[in-house]
Enzyme design. Structure first.
Site, PDB file in Angstrom:
ATOM      1  N   GLY A 167       0.768  -1.238   0.000  1.00  0.00           N
ATOM      2  CA  GLY A 167       0.000   0.000   0.000  1.00  0.00           C
ATOM      3  C   GLY A 167       0.800   1.288   0.000  1.00  0.00           C
TER       4      GLY A 167
ATOM      5  N   ASN B 148       1.475   3.058  -2.604  1.00  0.00           N
ATOM      6  CA  ASN B 148       0.739   3.975  -3.494  1.00  0.00           C
ATOM      7  C   ASN B 148      -0.513   4.520  -2.806  1.00  0.00           C
ATOM      8  OD1 ASN B 148       1.902   4.255  -6.360  1.00  0.00           O
ATOM      9  ND2 ASN B 148       2.212   2.094  -5.835  1.00  0.00           N
TER      10      ASN B 148
ATOM     11  N   MET C  59      -4.486  -7.127  -6.795  1.00  0.00           N
ATOM     12  CA  MET C  59      -3.972  -8.269  -7.546  1.00  0.00           C
ATOM     13  C   MET C  59      -5.077  -9.171  -8.093  1.00  0.00           C
ATOM     14  SD  MET C  59      -0.857  -7.574  -7.575  1.00  0.00           S
ATOM     15  CE  MET C  59      -0.074  -9.043  -8.202  1.00  0.00           C
ATOM     16  N   ARG C  60      -6.131  -8.546  -8.572  1.00  0.00           N
ATOM     17  CA  ARG C  60      -7.213  -9.337  -9.167  1.00  0.00           C
ATOM     18  C   ARG C  60      -7.589  -8.754 -10.516  1.00  0.00           C
ATOM     19  NH1 ARG C  60     -10.244 -12.691  -6.203  1.00  0.00           N
ATOM     20  NH2 ARG C  60     -12.021 -12.332  -7.563  1.00  0.00           N
TER      21      ARG C  60
ATOM     22  N   ILE D  12     -10.192  -7.564 -12.920  1.00  0.00           N
ATOM     23  CA  ILE D  12     -11.580  -7.147 -12.741  1.00  0.00           C
ATOM     24  C   ILE D  12     -12.382  -7.467 -14.007  1.00  0.00           C
ATOM     25  CG2 ILE D  12     -10.891  -5.405 -11.028  1.00  0.00           C
ATOM     26  CD1 ILE D  12     -11.668  -3.301 -13.031  1.00  0.00           C
TER      27      ILE D  12
ATOM     28  N   ASN E 181      -5.600   2.651 -12.952  1.00  0.00           N
ATOM     29  CA  ASN E 181      -4.618   1.652 -12.507  1.00  0.00           C
ATOM     30  C   ASN E 181      -3.212   2.201 -12.716  1.00  0.00           C
ATOM     31  OD1 ASN E 181      -3.685  -0.929 -11.622  1.00  0.00           O
ATOM     32  ND2 ASN E 181      -3.268  -1.496 -13.737  1.00  0.00           N
TER      33      ASN E 181
ATOM     34  N   HIS F 213       0.799   0.805 -13.296  1.00  0.00           N
ATOM     35  CA  HIS F 213       1.543  -0.412 -13.632  1.00  0.00           C
ATOM     36  C   HIS F 213       3.033  -0.075 -13.736  1.00  0.00           C
ATOM     37  CE1 HIS F 213       2.023  -4.464 -15.061  1.00  0.00           C
ATOM     38  NE2 HIS F 213       2.841  -4.004 -15.985  1.00  0.00           N
TER      39      HIS F 213
HETATM   40  C1  GRF Z   1       2.984  -1.041  -7.651  1.00  0.00           C
HETATM   41  O1  GRF Z   1       4.256  -1.296  -8.200  1.00  0.00           O
HETATM   42  C2  GRF Z   1       1.980  -0.860  -8.746  1.00  0.00           C
HETATM   43  O2  GRF Z   1       2.499  -0.330  -9.916  1.00  0.00           O
HETATM   44  C3  GRF Z   1       1.501  -2.268  -9.003  1.00  0.00           C
HETATM   45  O3  GRF Z   1       1.494  -2.874  -7.736  1.00  0.00           O
HETATM   46  C4  GRF Z   1       2.455  -2.252  -6.899  1.00  0.00           C
HETATM   47  C5  GRF Z   1       1.767  -1.882  -5.626  1.00  0.00           C
HETATM   48  O4  GRF Z   1       2.665  -1.431  -4.650  1.00  0.00           O
HETATM   49  N1  GRF Z   1       0.222  -2.262  -9.663  1.00  0.00           N
HETATM   50  P1  GRF Z   1       2.119  -0.812  -3.302  1.00  0.00           P
HETATM   51  O5  GRF Z   1       1.242  -1.863  -2.630  1.00  0.00           O
HETATM   52  O6  GRF Z   1       1.343   0.425  -3.638  1.00  0.00           O
HETATM   53  O7  GRF Z   1       3.325  -0.516  -2.470  1.00  0.00           O
END
Ligand code: GRF
Length: 200
Positions: free
Chosen positions: A11, A13, A89-90, A92, A106, A108
């Site tokens: 988490g 982000n 991690m799903r 959708i 999203n 990535h």
């Molecule tokens: C990030 O690298 C994002 O780009 C990817 O999953 C990771 C999540 O990291 N989709 P965090 O849980 O926000 O630290």
């Protein structure tokens, strides 16, 4: 604007978004965090920022669509206008995409369309690419595929470890994602086909 963040992992982000809201950069409220992993660290971050979190257990649903229907129900109840996937991690379903058309974002950790899917940083590193990066995009029916809002390239340094690369990529993410959410909250993102136009 009411925002929901969906996350499965650590988490960072999510926390970057919380900080941006707190600073007043994003004119909106993170109404809730939805996680599909009961023990995910992201819940602790939600507690730190006094944001309600809810665990939705994928095992309780017979398929992806019924899981997504539950999520949609929760988001609608909270009057959520934007769903932000932050390490969710799903995959959708189109059902969710339709219910929140052009209202799901999203992030990535690669320059899409290269290295779609999981473990993107590591796969890019192992492949030996010289440049990778970060992409923020709208979500459509296919994985890591929707219209692109921002991309930032990262040159891989000679002799750099994958851990160092990961750290640099995450730092960029924490800067880029709040910027995209801010623009969305200001109504400055216009999607036309595969293109996203940013109004000043
Ligand atoms: C990030 O690298 C994002 O780009 C990817 O999953 C990771 C999540 O990291 N989709 P965090 O849980 O926000 O630290």
């Amino acid at each position: 604007m009411n925002i929901a963040v969906l996350a499965s992992g650590t988490g960072t982000n999510f926390e970057a978004l919380c900080r941006a809201v707190k600073r007043g950069d994003i004119k909106g409220k993170i109404k809730l965090l939805v996680t599909d992993v009961k023990t995910s660290y992201v819940r602790k971050r939600a507690e730190k920022y006094n944001i309600p979190w809810i665990f939705v257990d994928p095992k309780q649903f017979k398929n992806r669509e019924s899981f997504d229907k539950e999520i949609i129900k929760i988001l609608k109840k909270e009057d959520v206008e934007l769903a932000v996937l932050a390490g969710f991690m799903r995959i959708i379903t189109p059902f969710f995409v339709r219910a929140f058309k052009n209202r799901i974002l999203n992030i990535h950790p690669s320059l899409l369309p290269s290295f779609k899917g999981t473990d993107a940083i590591n796969r890019a590193y192992k492949y030996g690419v010289k440049v990778t990066g970060v992409t923020v995009h709208f979500v459509d029916d296919r994985v890591d595929n929707g219209p692109i809002i921002f991309q930032k390239a990262v040159e891989i340094r000679e002799n750099e470890s994958v851990k160092d690369l990961e750290e640099r990529i995450h730092r960029i993410e924490h800067n880029l994602y709040p910027k995209a959410v801010k623009l969305f909250s200001q109504g400055k993102l216009l999607v036309k086909g595969r293109k996203v136009f940013i109004h000043s």
